[in-house]
Motif scaffolding. Sequence first.
Motif, short mmCIF file in Angstrom:
data_model
loop_
_atom_site.label_atom_id
_atom_site.label_comp_id
_atom_site.label_asym_id
_atom_site.label_seq_id
_atom_site.Cartn_x
_atom_site.Cartn_y
_atom_site.Cartn_z
N GLY A 239 100.38 9.26 -74.83
CA GLY A 239 101.40 8.30 -74.44
C GLY A 239 102.67 9.01 -74.04
O GLY A 239 102.95 10.10 -74.54
N PRO A 240 103.43 8.41 -73.13
CA PRO A 240 104.70 9.01 -72.73
C PRO A 240 105.69 8.96 -73.89
O PRO A 240 105.43 8.30 -74.89
CB PRO A 240 105.17 8.12 -71.58
CG PRO A 240 104.46 6.84 -71.76
CD PRO A 240 103.18 7.14 -72.45
N PHE A 241 106.83 9.63 -73.75
CA PHE A 241 107.77 9.63 -74.87
C PHE A 241 108.31 8.23 -75.10
O PHE A 241 108.44 7.44 -74.17
CB PHE A 241 108.89 10.65 -74.68
CG PHE A 241 109.78 10.40 -73.48
CD1 PHE A 241 109.56 11.07 -72.30
CD2 PHE A 241 110.84 9.52 -73.56
CE1 PHE A 241 110.37 10.86 -71.21
CE2 PHE A 241 111.66 9.31 -72.47
CZ PHE A 241 111.42 9.98 -71.28
N GLY A 242 108.54 7.92 -76.35
CA GLY A 242 109.07 6.61 -76.68
C GLY A 242 108.02 5.53 -76.80
O GLY A 242 108.34 4.38 -77.02
N LYS A 245 103.89 7.34 -80.38
CA LYS A 245 102.81 8.20 -80.88
C LYS A 245 103.01 8.55 -82.33
O LYS A 245 102.11 8.46 -83.13
CB LYS A 245 102.81 9.52 -80.09
CG LYS A 245 102.05 9.48 -78.82
CD LYS A 245 102.05 10.85 -78.17
CE LYS A 245 103.43 11.38 -77.91
NZ LYS A 245 104.21 10.60 -76.96
N SER A 396 100.89 14.42 -75.52
CA SER A 396 102.15 14.04 -74.87
C SER A 396 102.10 14.43 -73.41
O SER A 396 102.57 15.49 -73.04
CB SER A 396 103.32 14.76 -75.54
OG SER A 396 103.15 14.78 -76.94
#
Lengths: 587, 471
Positions: A239-242, A245, A396
């Motif tokens: 998943g992208p940041f934020g 995860k 990430s």
Amino acid sequence: MSQAEDIESVDQDGVIESVSGPVVTATDLDARMNDVVYVGDEGLMGEVIEIEGNLTTIQVYEETSGVGPGEPVQNTGEPLSVDLGPGMMDSIYDGVQRPLDVLEDKMGTAFLDRGVDAPGIDLEKTWEFTPEVSEGDTVEPGDVVGIVPETVTIDHKVMVPPDYEGGEVTSIESGEFTVEETVAELDNGEEIQMRQEWPVRQARPAGDKETPTEPLVTGQRIQDGLFPLAKGGTAAIPGPFGSGKTVTQQQLAKWSDADIVVYIGCGERGNEMTEVIEDFPELPDPQTGNPLMARTCLIANTSNMPVAARESCIYTGITIAEYYRDMGYDVALMADSTSRWAEAMREISSRLEEMPGEEGYPAYLAASLSEFYERAGKFQLINGGEGSISVVGAVSPPGGDFSEPVTQNTLRIVKTFWALDADLAERRHFPAIDWNESYSLYKDQLDPWWEANVEDDWPEVRQWAVDVLDEEDELQEIVQLVGKDALPEDQQLTLEVARYLRESWLQQNALHDVDTYCEPEKTYRMLQAIKTFNDEAFDALDAGVPVDEIQDVDAAPRLNRMGTAEEWNEFIDELESDLEDQLRALY
Amino acid sequence: MKEYQTITEISGPLVFAEVDEPVGYDEIVEIETPQGETLRGQVLESSEGVVSIQVFEGTGGIDRNASVRFLGETMKMPVTEDLLGRVLDGSGNPIDGGPEIVPDQRQDIVGEAINPYSREYPEEFIQTGVSAIDGMNTLVRGQKLPIFSGSGLPHNELALQIARQATVPEEEDGDDEDGSEFAVVFGAMGITAEEANEFMDDFERTGALERSVVFMNLADDPAVERQVTPRLALTTAEYLAFEKDYHVLVILTDMTNYCEALREIGAAREEVPGRRGYPGYMYTDLAQLYERAGRIEGKDGSVTQIPILTMPGDDDTHPIPDLTGYITEGQIVMDRNLNSQGVEPPVNVLPSLSRLMDDGIGEGLTREDHGDVSDQMYAAYAEGEDLRDLVNIVGREALSERDNKFLDFADRFETEFVQQGYDNNRSIEETLELGWDLLSDLPKEALNRIDEDLIEEHYREDEPEAAEVEA
């Protein structure tokens, strides 16, 4: 500075030739691949990663500022190993198994100093040992010779090390021992201590792998319900940041029904690890009620700690997991995040000037990833028992793009895929697991467990939910063009049902005391309640009731309160009967 | 200290020199040009016989006859409490005409990692007076919360507003129990002289300079120096926080320029480039800056970081914002559309996030309803945003009454809640009350993220039509 002084302080096996960040080359060092060496006057710990003629390349696990050519290098002649024995639960280690609390004491500062060493387990502490075998019994490698109460939750089993031959026990007694004292002797002269050593890059021996048939119950509805993970299975959370995860990983570490949890913070934030260190001792384990920390081993190599230790922390973690698996436990290992590990490999590889593969990652990226995930599984143990390691790796991907090498190579191996979505996270739909993209290949093999332990019709009810969500996905495309009111009434109702599925069932509030953990029965009953609404509502619609009236029944919004209801059985009973009454009253 | 005249190669910011004695990695080097100018640099790679040196001030003026001196130590920052109120250049030399700095200590600028075991989890709410931050993306002491902006957006105004207004509420009333004071460390990398003046004027106008340390590397200063500036700033911040008990707010701007400098050096060293030409170790390098924020058990002070970066092409998947987002504890995102609508500050709350928010808010910290209100406003604003796309196609009339309310909510949210102006300081109570004011326009049943008791307590029933329709 005179050379003579150097030789006095550190045994000189070789001499540093050059230094570039964490990569140091040395000449005249007689070493094997992966041997641990001490580098420079300060004795920084490093590992041999390349040998070319007289030139040895070393990755150093500590900051190398100020280290220069001419300083000595000392070889230990041993590969990078972990100390295995009682005391690992309720501990927090760096990437090379140095206990961080001991380091704080030894260094006398909150900052990580260099060149300080500490054993992975306390060598002074005594443990109460109770034999499981008697003198005259024959033991084989892997056999349990005695038990040590390690924490309130975990009985530590003292085993014959796998590299021993085994034989007849000639002496064994109960009592208080340190980890280095001999607790049992065998007729062939082998002595068994509580402490074992094992090289981290080598898997501990085990028998055959079995097909996992039991779910790792996580207490998270979308994970247990739609995309389950088996005990002994592998999962990836990209998943992208934020997108959540780390919260998802922490929820798994808190609530999953594994016996042992090994949590690896690999190249992530310092404050996140601190949160775990502060929270876990206070949170109760849902199985036993004891503090969570009593079954947890933390490995913290934050993003600003040396990059080479980040590369090794994954191996340290999985070796500890294997050791507890050998005792017959179900171990869950969380690695957050494997991308940082891959980047550490990339960094080292690029300093070695190796030919890069895709996006600068080394060509052996895929092999390293699969080697790591293959150490998971449900195993026949060499002592005849069973144990499992489930591995959950966070990924990430740069820019949230799942087509990058780490995500793609991970997906080729793992069987459960929890895709996190930035859109869902932005609207605070947590856990932000995208139900359209995620999958679990364990679903079918775990169904019998659900049928036996929860409810017979579980597979059908789950399939119903999946179908409704699929239909919603298609309908949403039309709604985007023409608006909801232009749809036929039955489709409007489907959208309404799907909204409840999303808002009340798929969403789960990790911060709410009750909602944070959802037992399988509750997961099932909540879904069943939404299905009750669905069935009754469609009956009403067939009887000619307008969809607006159906949507406006008083009881319906209470579907959204099921997750946070403490007495959920009663709450759902009442809700279901109210829904029935109110919807039937419309016609 | 040995002096050499053995330069063999000069290439971009790098100088290669032959040596006959070993030199430590990262050591500081002084290079004296034939004109008598002294330049400083750092050892990037040290091998038997030859070292590569990165020169901070640029290699202009160096020739093969220049002399090279190795100082035998890594780069240090002279730190003292007297730095407060001073303006320094990007290498740490005073440029405000003030007296020589007499250091209390000299600290290594690379900094050591804080032992995660020794950290204290940040949970002290900082009131910035900005609703979009306090209400929706709360900042706490010891957090690193970057501002993701774009060229031409008013990120500097927002940063200044935060620096001016930041307080910890309970400390307003009486003395701070631990007696800690607030200080600002400002690290500028490659900003224009005009921007620098803007900051300096504001600092002087509000008297903030007295409690600030300013490091200025301007756009025409050597790019390589940008490598050092943030480290000097953070070393100073750590000293003030952990030795002198200050609560330090570090503002670093612009991180994009820092990363460009990193790329420049990588290219000069002929390294294998990673994404978009940035070096593969950029994540580690950035982490070594950003992770120097936090609190330490047993220490009264704290380091809170607000790095500012301009996203090239407003693209948050660009390596600089992307890697930053993976390290920092959230981000505040500035939005070009909101800016052109005149919203001040133009913060788009949807992609913004504060990871440490949940532990810094709630009963006893801010207010019991804070978490639920913020969640609900997020969900409602997101729904309103979605509906805007639809309105463009089908028109407002085609939407249900419920949908229309969400549309109105989204509008009010932008024009009343986010919009507040750079001189308006809202307390957290004002922010939350404003939130309830907006939420009360929505039907009560639609507030599914808020605890029922809290709805009872705060929901404003006075909308006459809503009450009557229900009856």
